[in-house]
Design an enzyme around this catalytic site. Structure first.
Site, PDB file in Angstrom:
ATOM      1  N   HIS A   1       0.866  -1.188   0.000  1.00 27.03           N
ATOM      2  CA  HIS A   1       0.000   0.000   0.000  1.00 27.03           C
ATOM      3  C   HIS A   1       0.904   1.240   0.000  1.00 27.03           C
ATOM      4  O   HIS A   1       1.175   1.816   1.059  1.00 27.03           O
ATOM      5  CB  HIS A   1      -0.881  -0.033   1.256  1.00 27.03           C
ATOM      6  CG  HIS A   1      -1.988   0.968   1.270  1.00 27.03           C
ATOM      7  ND1 HIS A   1      -3.230   0.685   1.781  1.00 27.03           N
ATOM      8  CD2 HIS A   1      -2.044   2.252   0.860  1.00 27.03           C
ATOM      9  CE1 HIS A   1      -4.014   1.759   1.677  1.00 27.03           C
ATOM     10  NE2 HIS A   1      -3.312   2.723   1.134  1.00 27.03           N
TER      11      HIS A   1
ATOM     12  N   HIS B   1      -8.664  -5.864   6.797  1.00 21.30           N
ATOM     13  CA  HIS B   1      -8.511  -4.859   7.862  1.00 21.30           C
ATOM     14  C   HIS B   1      -8.818  -5.461   9.228  1.00 21.30           C
ATOM     15  O   HIS B   1      -9.949  -5.858   9.491  1.00 21.30           O
ATOM     16  CB  HIS B   1      -9.373  -3.604   7.650  1.00 21.30           C
ATOM     17  CG  HIS B   1      -8.630  -2.373   8.089  1.00 21.30           C
ATOM     18  ND1 HIS B   1      -8.428  -2.065   9.410  1.00 21.30           N
ATOM     19  CD2 HIS B   1      -7.974  -1.410   7.389  1.00 21.30           C
ATOM     20  CE1 HIS B   1      -7.700  -0.961   9.488  1.00 21.30           C
ATOM     21  NE2 HIS B   1      -7.406  -0.556   8.287  1.00 21.30           N
TER      22      HIS B   1
ATOM     23  N   GLU C   1      -2.462  -1.704  -3.435  1.00 14.91           N
ATOM     24  CA  GLU C   1      -3.647  -0.986  -2.998  1.00 14.91           C
ATOM     25  C   GLU C   1      -3.287   0.456  -2.690  1.00 14.91           C
ATOM     26  O   GLU C   1      -2.139   0.767  -2.347  1.00 14.91           O
ATOM     27  CB  GLU C   1      -4.284  -1.665  -1.776  1.00 14.91           C
ATOM     28  CG  GLU C   1      -3.370  -1.734  -0.577  1.00 14.91           C
ATOM     29  CD  GLU C   1      -3.989  -2.422   0.628  1.00 14.91           C
ATOM     30  OE1 GLU C   1      -4.755  -3.365   0.446  1.00 14.91           O
ATOM     31  OE2 GLU C   1      -3.672  -1.987   1.755  1.00 14.91           O
TER      32      GLU C   1
END
Ligand code: PXP
Length: 239
Positions: free
Chosen positions: A43, A190, A70
């Site tokens: 990320h 998450h 991401e």
């Protein structure tokens, strides 16, 4: 079989704390693959405080499993994704200075913006996943962008798991059914952990992939990376 993609941002955070190349992000990613990860997630953020853009390029050259990038689709992020051509890009609506992602896209409001990006990435052979909450109307709006998958934002599930896991997972089951009926693949991530992963994977239909970083890297401090990845895989396999 649900795939496990290991998010290695925390490894880069540790490296960046000292300025050198310890731990070596590339080597850790290769070891995650060797220990059984089905994919690697990164990320990159605009300030490169975790994974750097150059890390992303270097990783693409060596990884043999599925690579997922991401992040928020800034012009720089989009150019990086188009250059590197990962298997999957996951679009996340996080502000540049945000500590971590804390909500999914409003796909009704940002539908046109997302649709153009989905088309652009798909034209380059990149699968596109959109990070969303469990709201059903919003999942319909995500599908209307033409994306391949959604990634369900699982923080609310993780936060409520120990209080009432049946209630915590209920909206995720509905969301997964809706997404599947719309032809979408389903990812999730998450705050998934050894505590809450197995129940999630057991109950969510058509779960293609989970991406896990924080808890997995924290567990590795005690269990070691190899044992940790094997344990997360075992939670998925036995669910
Ligand atoms: N999915 C997305 C879109 C994320 O932003 C993150 C955190 O970077 C994760 C999954 C992984 O979350 P965690 O680090 O809590 O496992």
């Amino acid at each position: 079989m649900t795939k496990l993609s290991v998010n290695i941002n925390k490894i880069a955070t540790l490296r960046n704390a000292r300025g050198g190349n310890v731990p070596n992000v590339e080597q850790v990613a290769l070891d995650c693959e060797r220990f059984g990860a089905d994919g690697i997630t990164v990320h990159p953020r605009p300030d490169e405080r975790h994974i750097r853009y150059q890390d992303v390029r270097d990783l693409k050259a060596v990884l043999t499993t599925e690579f997922n990038i991401e992040g928020y689709p800034t012009d720089d992020f989009n150019a990086l994704v188009l250059e590197v051509k990962p298997h999957q890009v996951t679009l996340v609506p996080d502000a540049p200075d945000q500590l971590t992602s804390n909500s999914g896209w409003d796909c009704v409001k940002h539908g046109e913006f997302l649709r153009k990006l989905v088309t652009l990435f798909q034209e380059h052979g990149i699968r596109v996943s959109i990070f969303v909450d469990t709201d059903l109307e919003n999942i319909n709006a995500a599908a209307a962008t033409g994306c391949d998958r959604i990634e369900l934002y699982t923080e609310p599930y993780a936060a409520n798991y120990s209080k009432n896991r049946e209630a915590a997972i209920a909206p995720f089951i509905k969301a997964a059914h809706e997404a599947h009926s719309l032809g979408l693949g389903i990812n999730a991530g998450h705050d998934l952990s050894l505590e809450n992963l197995s129940y999630f994977a057991q109950n969510i239909p058509h779960l293609d992939e989970v991406s896990i970083g924080h808890a997995l890297i924290a567990d590795a401090l005690y269990l070691g990376l190899e044992q940790t990845i094997k344990q997360y895989q075992s939670e998925l396999i036995h669910s």
